[in-house]
Design an enzyme around this catalytic site. Structure first.
Site, PDB file in Angstrom:
ATOM      1  N   TYR A  39       0.820  -1.212   0.000  1.00 33.59           N
ATOM      2  CA  TYR A  39       0.000   0.000   0.000  1.00 33.59           C
ATOM      3  C   TYR A  39       0.859   1.269   0.000  1.00 33.59           C
ATOM      4  O   TYR A  39       0.385   2.340  -0.383  1.00 33.59           O
ATOM      5  CB  TYR A  39      -0.935   0.051   1.210  1.00 33.59           C
ATOM      6  CG  TYR A  39      -1.979  -1.033   1.290  1.00 33.59           C
ATOM      7  CD1 TYR A  39      -2.168  -1.956   0.262  1.00 33.59           C
ATOM      8  CD2 TYR A  39      -2.791  -1.143   2.422  1.00 33.59           C
ATOM      9  CE1 TYR A  39      -3.125  -2.962   0.363  1.00 33.59           C
ATOM     10  CE2 TYR A  39      -3.749  -2.138   2.519  1.00 33.59           C
ATOM     11  CZ  TYR A  39      -3.908  -3.046   1.499  1.00 33.59           C
ATOM     12  OH  TYR A  39      -4.854  -4.034   1.611  1.00 33.59           O
ATOM     13  N   HIS A  97       0.243 -11.669   2.040  1.00 35.23           N
ATOM     14  CA  HIS A  97      -0.761 -10.901   1.293  1.00 35.23           C
ATOM     15  C   HIS A  97      -1.392 -11.712   0.159  1.00 35.23           C
ATOM     16  O   HIS A  97      -2.608 -11.675  -0.058  1.00 35.23           O
ATOM     17  CB  HIS A  97      -0.121  -9.632   0.726  1.00 35.23           C
ATOM     18  CG  HIS A  97      -1.102  -8.550   0.416  1.00 35.23           C
ATOM     19  ND1 HIS A  97      -0.755  -7.226   0.370  1.00 35.23           N
ATOM     20  CD2 HIS A  97      -2.428  -8.578   0.144  1.00 35.23           C
ATOM     21  CE1 HIS A  97      -1.815  -6.495   0.074  1.00 35.23           C
ATOM     22  NE2 HIS A  97      -2.839  -7.305  -0.066  1.00 35.23           N
TER      23      HIS A  97
END
Length: 266
Positions: A39, A97
């Site tokens: 991110y 992730h």
């Protein structure tokens, strides 16, 4: 420490935008924050945490290890870097992730490394994200189902991911629903709008309540303080069995997170 049912997601939020969202969220009462290495906002999330003055023990902070850091010699250094950016000594939850693209790195390699990160005290709990049934089974074989705190996957009324949910539950693995509002599409659905009207609630609150009543954690995000405040009220909304069943009919396999490196979905 169990995962708080309602958290604040930070996907696609950058710079001052993410600082403001986290600051507002913490002021309103959120205590579960979700970020990820990819991110690019861990440092700004950390700044917002530090500025809040909220005791560390009152917060639950999750980050996720990116695919480029899954090799055994890279995973732990990457989490140490994440902790530095966040300004924390320990994570509450560290997730893989995504499975390694094309399974170039074996699940056992990065799950074992993640378990080692926990053993070293870098994180209190470990888990997975975007794992198929096959990947979950490999993770279980590597570290045991009891070690896996959650599988964070896309779940919303239009993608209910039932096969993954059923398998995870059969193994005692908790689920966290990301994109719970389907990028706002739940707001336009007539069934959800009707249920919302019956409860004097918002469609977003209904979609979140539907997930919460199934035992999922949810991590909606918003840049608007009024939406952050409204979403928090979902924890007090109770839907009837008929309303839950009506939303269950909305599944249309509409997957929104499907990058080119995604595994073969169940």
């Amino acid at each position: 420490m169990s995962i708080p049912a309602l958290g604040l997601g930070t996907f696609r939020l950058q710079d001052q935008q993410v600082i403001d969202s986290v600051r507002n969220g913490l002021e309103l009462g959120y205590r579960h924050l979700d970020t990820a290495q990819i991110y690019g906002n861990e440092a700004d999330v950390g700044r917002a945490i530090a500025a809040s003055g909220i005791p560390r023990e009152d917060l639950f902070v999750t980050t996720k290890v990116w695919t480029e850091q899954l090799a055994a010699n890279r995973l732990i250094p990457s989490l140490e870097e994440s902790l530095t950016k966040l300004g924390l000594e320990q994570l509450d939850l560290a997730l893989i992730h995504w499975p390694s693209p094309n399974d170039a790195i074996p699940v056992a390699e990065y799950m074992t490394a993640l378990a080692e990160a926990k053993a070293r005290g870098l994180t209190r709990q470990i888990g997975i994200s975007n794992f198929t049934i096959g990947h979950m089974q490999q993770a279980i074989d590597a570290v045991g189902a009891d070690a896996i705190a959650t599988n964070q996957v896309e779940i919303h009324p239009f993608l209910q991911n039932r096969k993954v949910v059923e398998f995870a539950r059969s193994q005692g693995i908790h689920l966290t629903a990301y994109m719970p509002l389907a990028y706002g599409k739940v707001m336009q659905d007539a069934v959800i709008q009707g249920i919302a009207a019956a409860h004097d609630a918002t469609p977003a609150q209904v979609a979140l309540a539907w997930l919460l009543q199934q035992g999922f954690a949810v991590i909606p995000s918003s840049t608007r303080r009024e939406n952050l405040a409204s979403n928090l009220l979902a924890v007090d909304l109770r839907l009837s069995e008929a309303e839950m069943a009506a939303i269950a009919t909305l599944d249309r396999g509409e997957r929104l997170a499907n990058p080119d490196f995604s595994p073969k979905w169940d």
